[in-house]
Design an enzyme around this catalytic site. Sequence first.
Site, PDB file in Angstrom:
ATOM      1  N   ASP A 173       0.837  -1.155   0.059  1.00  0.00           N
ATOM      2  CA  ASP A 173       0.010  -0.010   0.114  1.00  0.00           C
ATOM      3  C   ASP A 173       0.804   1.194   0.017  1.00  0.00           C
ATOM      4  O   ASP A 173       2.196   1.126  -0.041  1.00  0.00           O
ATOM      5  CB  ASP A 173      -0.932  -0.005   1.228  1.00  0.00           C
TER       6      ASP A 173
ATOM      7  N   GLU B 122      -9.960   2.499  -4.868  1.00  0.00           N
ATOM      8  CA  GLU B 122      -9.715   3.781  -4.448  1.00  0.00           C
ATOM      9  C   GLU B 122      -8.451   4.530  -5.240  1.00  0.00           C
ATOM     10  O   GLU B 122      -7.469   4.529  -4.784  1.00  0.00           O
ATOM     11  CB  GLU B 122      -9.423   4.029  -2.826  1.00  0.00           C
TER      12      GLU B 122
ATOM     13  N   HIS C  12      -2.994   3.115  -4.563  1.00  0.00           N
ATOM     14  CA  HIS C  12      -2.349   2.486  -3.343  1.00  0.00           C
ATOM     15  C   HIS C  12      -1.009   1.974  -3.719  1.00  0.00           C
ATOM     16  O   HIS C  12      -0.462   0.960  -3.272  1.00  0.00           O
ATOM     17  CB  HIS C  12      -3.200   1.466  -2.737  1.00  0.00           C
TER      18      HIS C  12
HETATM   19  C1  ACM Z   1     -10.968  -0.577   0.824  1.00  0.00           C
HETATM   20  O1  ACM Z   1     -11.426  -0.582   2.018  1.00  0.00           O
HETATM   21  N1  ACM Z   1     -10.319   0.336   0.220  1.00  0.00           N
HETATM   22  C2  ACM Z   1     -10.958  -1.833   0.033  1.00  0.00           C
END
Ligand code: ACM
Length: 545
Positions: free
Chosen positions: A174, A312, A245
């Site tokens: 991440d 995201e 991410h």
């Molecule tokens: C997430 O909670 N962004 C998968």
Amino acid sequence: MDLIPAPLHVQTGAGAPPFVLHAGTRIAAAPGTEAAARRLRAELSAATGFDLDPAPAGRDGDLVLELDPELAAEEYRLSAGADGVRLTGGGPAGLAHAGQTLRQLLGPAAYRSAPLPGASWTVPAVEVRDAPRFGWRGALLDVSRHFMPKAGVLRFIDQLAAHKLNVLHLHLTDDQGWRIEIRRYPELTGAGAWRERSMVGYRAGGRRDDQPHGGYYTQDDLREIVAYAAARHVTVVPEVDLPGHNQAAIAAYPELGNTDVVDTAALGTWTDWGVSENILNPSEATLRFYENVLEEVLEIFPSTFVHLGGDECPKDQWKASPAAQARIAELGLKDEFELQSHVIRHFDRWLAERGRRLIGWDEILEGGLAPGAAVSSWRGYEGGIVAANAGHDVVMCPEQHVYLDHRQADGEDEPVPVGWVRTLEDVYRFEPVPPQLDEAAAAHVIGAQANIWTEFMNDGRDVDYKAFPRLAAFAEVAWSDLPRDPAARDWAGFERRMAGHYPRLDALGIEYRRPEGPRPWQRKPGIVGRPLAGPPGPSGAGTAP
Ligand code: ACM
């Protein structure tokens, strides 16, 4: 007997004498059950101090392990009486579940790692027939935001197995840290596995520490984790998140970023929580880089499913980047969403060619779902409903219900109050299959998962507190044949059984949240959270105050 998760059928032998496990107890392992017998012996010998030697050839044992091809692989029977205990599994996984049920029947001390003085071991006369509702009974552990050392991961696997959970979704990469050694790209764990400092609590609190944070697993560590899990019938599903991410990877290899709009060479591994704007550039070179990463991932993880994130992914840099826009034009795509979909489709194909399957967060539906992809439905049920209706497999893990970073109670004392209040009862009443699905679509819900994101959990003790006891309720949701109507579930009965389960958690050394609330040292006074108000609707209608 307070069994958790509740078995399908339990018949107690009213008044019949129990089996007494003793120093001379022998284990008879039928062909094909040798590994299960070794595991059972290891666990019970540690707790009891008894050798539990193999029964002499041709002689009955007191503990008998056998396979029955009529049963499904995870199905089992357990039959206990004064003469002994017979464990029958459809396969080794079924026998492992039978072994966990036997441990629960033996009492909390069966979860200790060494015998206490004066212990006695009885198994009540009982017949159990049991099988899981779902094949994917998972927990996500985020080891990127806060690294969990290997020993903690092995311990967490034991906790999953004790609850008949069978998937560990390991969130390995991440913005805030890259945790998997990739031999071809050493800087991923050179620069990417640590950050200079961390945000403490939510952004609004304005607090930071000045403590470097980091850590990573070598490939041998991960092979050990995978094998340890496999011996306990837990599959480790690795997650390498893309194309968002990715600030840690870009900090390590700046050419992965959108170099025409940001000075990626100046980036470090992110020290904030949230969603970084720094996403991968969509070039062929980046696809090759991640193919090379995934080559090594596949060597380590035998799991059919490989999680590639997809969540995201802010599109601002792609909108501003001439190179990304040229790529959209060159590929004949409509917009940045289709560009993200192009990346995911590429790896869907790439994984399929290698006999694997892609699973991603429900954002992978945007811009068109890749043909073979399965979906982790996290923003609510909707993504899962769309995917299941289109014939894609779905793991239900809506944040409104089973994000275990969300607070367990209202009130000032709850450590780092983020998200909605999701009590033990709320988790117990989580239903993975939404009523809108017809039978064919419902069959695509292959399971459920609880997700443990660790921005606000610094270490294993914090994870214990957030995960338990809720993971016990979740295990029952994923395993047991509960009423599909959440309101019809016997919460009072579960709560009664939990009274018998807390001592097992104590014996395992799990620092769970007690029903009365956090102990003084489990509080985090002054650390600002972000509580969401109101009950979370199925589509996540709660609001930040
Ligand atoms: C997430 O909670 N962004 C998968």
